[in-house]
Structures are given as structure tokens and as C-alpha cells.
Design a protein around this motif. Structure first.
Motif, PDB file in Angstrom:
ATOM      1  N   HIS A   7      -0.691  20.368   4.134  1.00 27.79           N
ATOM      2  CA  HIS A   7      -1.278  19.539   5.185  1.00 27.79           C
ATOM      3  C   HIS A   7      -0.205  18.997   6.132  1.00 27.79           C
ATOM      4  O   HIS A   7      -0.422  18.906   7.334  1.00 27.79           O
ATOM      5  CB  HIS A   7      -2.079  18.394   4.556  1.00 27.79           C
ATOM      6  N   ILE A   8       0.952  18.656   5.578  1.00 28.15           N
ATOM      7  CA  ILE A   8       2.050  18.190   6.431  1.00 28.15           C
ATOM      8  C   ILE A   8       2.523  19.323   7.327  1.00 28.15           C
ATOM      9  O   ILE A   8       2.782  19.118   8.514  1.00 28.15           O
ATOM     10  CB  ILE A   8       3.197  17.610   5.580  1.00 28.15           C
ATOM     11  N   SER A   9       2.594  20.544   6.793  1.00 27.28           N
ATOM     12  CA  SER A   9       3.010  21.678   7.633  1.00 27.28           C
ATOM     13  C   SER A   9       1.988  21.937   8.737  1.00 27.28           C
ATOM     14  O   SER A   9       2.361  22.301   9.854  1.00 27.28           O
ATOM     15  CB  SER A   9       3.246  22.936   6.795  1.00 27.28           C
ATOM     16  N   MET A  10       0.697  21.737   8.447  1.00 29.92           N
ATOM     17  CA  MET A  10      -0.323  21.880   9.497  1.00 29.92           C
ATOM     18  C   MET A  10      -0.093  20.850  10.601  1.00 29.92           C
ATOM     19  O   MET A  10      -0.201  21.155  11.788  1.00 29.92           O
ATOM     20  CB  MET A  10      -1.726  21.715   8.903  1.00 29.92           C
TER      21      MET A  10
ATOM     22  N   GLN B 277       6.453  10.479   5.672  1.00 31.72           N
ATOM     23  CA  GLN B 277       6.394   9.909   4.328  1.00 31.72           C
ATOM     24  C   GLN B 277       4.927   9.806   3.950  1.00 31.72           C
ATOM     25  O   GLN B 277       4.153   9.128   4.632  1.00 31.72           O
ATOM     26  CB  GLN B 277       7.032   8.525   4.293  1.00 31.72           C
ATOM     27  N   ALA B 278       4.537  10.529   2.914  1.00 30.09           N
ATOM     28  CA  ALA B 278       3.142  10.524   2.499  1.00 30.09           C
ATOM     29  C   ALA B 278       3.062  10.598   0.986  1.00 30.09           C
ATOM     30  O   ALA B 278       3.848  11.292   0.349  1.00 30.09           O
ATOM     31  CB  ALA B 278       2.414  11.713   3.123  1.00 30.09           C
ATOM     32  N   HIS B 279       2.128   9.886   0.436  1.00 33.01           N
ATOM     33  CA  HIS B 279       1.905   9.901  -1.007  1.00 33.01           C
ATOM     34  C   HIS B 279       1.250  11.230  -1.379  1.00 33.01           C
ATOM     35  O   HIS B 279       0.274  11.657  -0.745  1.00 33.01           O
ATOM     36  CB  HIS B 279       1.003   8.731  -1.391  1.00 33.01           C
ATOM     37  N   HIS B 280       1.790  11.876  -2.392  1.00 35.83           N
ATOM     38  CA  HIS B 280       1.277  13.183  -2.797  1.00 35.83           C
ATOM     39  C   HIS B 280      -0.172  13.097  -3.287  1.00 35.83           C
ATOM     40  O   HIS B 280      -0.884  14.092  -3.293  1.00 35.83           O
ATOM     41  CB  HIS B 280       2.180  13.784  -3.877  1.00 35.83           C
ATOM     42  N   GLY B 281      -0.618  11.919  -3.629  1.00 34.87           N
ATOM     43  CA  GLY B 281      -2.001  11.735  -4.052  1.00 34.87           C
ATOM     44  C   GLY B 281      -2.997  11.887  -2.923  1.00 34.87           C
ATOM     45  O   GLY B 281      -4.192  12.077  -3.161  1.00 34.87           O
ATOM     46  N   ILE B 282      -2.533  11.797  -1.673  1.00 39.78           N
ATOM     47  CA  ILE B 282      -3.461  11.921  -0.546  1.00 39.78           C
ATOM     48  C   ILE B 282      -3.174  13.112   0.356  1.00 39.78           C
ATOM     49  O   ILE B 282      -3.995  13.439   1.213  1.00 39.78           O
ATOM     50  CB  ILE B 282      -3.491  10.632   0.313  1.00 39.78           C
ATOM     51  N   VAL B 283      -2.026  13.766   0.190  1.00 44.69           N
ATOM     52  CA  VAL B 283      -1.695  14.895   1.062  1.00 44.69           C
ATOM     53  C   VAL B 283      -0.741  15.833   0.340  1.00 44.69           C
ATOM     54  O   VAL B 283       0.055  15.414  -0.498  1.00 44.69           O
ATOM     55  CB  VAL B 283      -1.084  14.392   2.396  1.00 44.69           C
ATOM     56  N   ASP B 284      -0.841  17.107   0.671  1.00 41.47           N
ATOM     57  CA  ASP B 284       0.058  18.118   0.113  1.00 41.47           C
ATOM     58  C   ASP B 284       0.989  18.617   1.215  1.00 41.47           C
ATOM     59  O   ASP B 284       0.745  18.387   2.403  1.00 41.47           O
ATOM     60  CB  ASP B 284      -0.737  19.305  -0.436  1.00 41.47           C
TER      61      ASP B 284
ATOM     62  N   ASN C 266       0.835  -1.191   0.000  1.00 46.43           N
ATOM     63  CA  ASN C 266       0.000   0.000   0.000  1.00 46.43           C
ATOM     64  C   ASN C 266       0.874   1.246   0.000  1.00 46.43           C
ATOM     65  O   ASN C 266       1.303   1.702   1.039  1.00 46.43           O
ATOM     66  CB  ASN C 266      -0.924  -0.020   1.220  1.00 46.43           C
ATOM     67  N   GLN C 267       1.106   1.797  -1.163  1.00 46.47           N
ATOM     68  CA  GLN C 267       1.951   2.987  -1.272  1.00 46.47           C
ATOM     69  C   GLN C 267       1.245   4.241  -0.755  1.00 46.47           C
ATOM     70  O   GLN C 267       1.855   5.296  -0.685  1.00 46.47           O
ATOM     71  CB  GLN C 267       2.388   3.185  -2.721  1.00 46.47           C
ATOM     72  N   LEU C 268      -0.039   4.154  -0.412  1.00 48.57           N
ATOM     73  CA  LEU C 268      -0.780   5.318   0.071  1.00 48.57           C
ATOM     74  C   LEU C 268      -0.710   5.468   1.587  1.00 48.57           C
ATOM     75  O   LEU C 268      -1.112   6.490   2.116  1.00 48.57           O
ATOM     76  CB  LEU C 268      -2.244   5.245  -0.373  1.00 48.57           C
ATOM     77  N   THR C 269      -0.210   4.472   2.291  1.00 52.35           N
ATOM     78  CA  THR C 269      -0.150   4.533   3.745  1.00 52.35           C
ATOM     79  C   THR C 269       0.907   5.534   4.183  1.00 52.35           C
ATOM     80  O   THR C 269       2.057   5.451   3.773  1.00 52.35           O
ATOM     81  CB  THR C 269       0.156   3.147   4.341  1.00 52.35           C
ATOM     82  N   THR C 270       0.497   6.482   5.000  1.00 51.23           N
ATOM     83  CA  THR C 270       1.415   7.496   5.529  1.00 51.23           C
ATOM     84  C   THR C 270       2.246   6.894   6.656  1.00 51.23           C
ATOM     85  O   THR C 270       1.771   6.056   7.406  1.00 51.23           O
ATOM     86  CB  THR C 270       0.610   8.707   6.038  1.00 51.23           C
ATOM     87  N   MET C 271       3.501   7.334   6.768  1.00 58.06           N
ATOM     88  CA  MET C 271       4.367   6.857   7.843  1.00 58.06           C
ATOM     89  C   MET C 271       5.050   8.039   8.516  1.00 58.06           C
ATOM     90  O   MET C 271       5.589   8.911   7.852  1.00 58.06           O
ATOM     91  CB  MET C 271       5.425   5.903   7.312  1.00 58.06           C
TER      92      MET C 271
END
Length: 133
Positions: free
Chosen positions: A119-122, A109-116, A84-89
Motif C-alpha cells: 500500500h505504501i508503494s501504491m 511512518q505507518a503501523h504495520h497493523g493498518i498498512v502493508d 496513537n501509534q496507529l496514526t500514519t505520518m
């Protein structure tokens, strides 16, 4: 796909066998309650020999990993065999004192398809706010 809630998974260390296993816990509204349940869970499975002692993982998980033995500047666990390449770590390292501050490296580590990046900075800002309390 959008999940109304996501469930943290985390590795734990079997001190007897020096092996790791993965656990998960339902999120709680209160950190103190989550921490209490987390501590009960790791105590219950402390001597686990299986990789997934709770058996099947829920489908809506994100990984929380820790490397508390060392400090790092960058960490990546990219794997071509990951299902699952979409799972954030999230991976955290040993915190250390630098001048008057405590610093703790964290890698997201997050897939750009689910987060920008926004959102990581938030997330990072909220984590910093919580750690400052």
C-alpha cells in the motif's frame, strides 16, 4: 477499524515566535480546491500561539510533516509518549536538483497493523505520478 476518509493534519510555522502549531483540513476531490483552502487556513492561523488553534483534532487523521529547510536521507519521529501509534505520518524534506531531476525525500511512518509495504508503494507511485504532471 476502517475510515471511509482520513483527514490530513499538518504543522505550520509561526514566523514571529518561531513556534509550530497543528492544523487540519477536510480532504477535497480537487487538489486546486484543497490548496486554496489550505492557503486560507494557514493565513488565518499564521500568528497562532496555541499548539491546536482549531481545538480538537478529528479522530481519523494522518500527519503530513515537512522539513523544507534541509535534505535528509532518513527521518523518524518515533516517540514512546505518542497516544496513537496507529496514526500514519508523512514527512517531506527540501527538494533539490540532481542532474536533470528534482529529488524530494519522503518518509512514511505507518503501523504495520493498518498498512502493508504494498500500500505504501501504491502511495509512492501515485505521488510520483502527480509530481510528474
Amino acid at each position: 477499524m476502517e475510515w471511509n476518509r482520513v483527514i490530513p493534519t499538518f504543522t505550520n510555522f509561526n514566523k514571529t515566535s518561531s513556534t509550530f502549531f497543528t492544523l487540519w483540513e477536510d480532504p477535497q476531490d480537487d487538489y486546486i480546491e484543497f490548496d486554496r483552502k489550505y492557503k486560507q487556513l494557514i493565513k488565518k492561523y499564521a500568528e497562532s500561539k496555541g499548539v491546536l488553534p482549531q481545538f480538537d483534532l478529528p479522530p481519523n487523521v494522518f500527519n503530513v510533516s515537512s522539513i523544507p529547510w534541509t535534505h535528509f536521507e532518513h527521518f523518524s519521529s518515533n516517540s514512546k509518549i505518542s497516544e496513537n501509534q496507529l496514526t500514519t505520518m508523512l514527512t517531506m524534506a527540501k527538494y533539490e536538483q540532481y542532474s536533470s531531476k528534482l529529488l524530494m525525500p519522503i518518509t512514511v511512518q505507518a503501523h504495520h497493523g493498518i498498512v502493508d509495504g504494498y500500500h505504501i508503494s501504491m502511495f509512492i507511485d501515485r505521488l510520483q505520478d502527480e509530481m510528474n504532471k
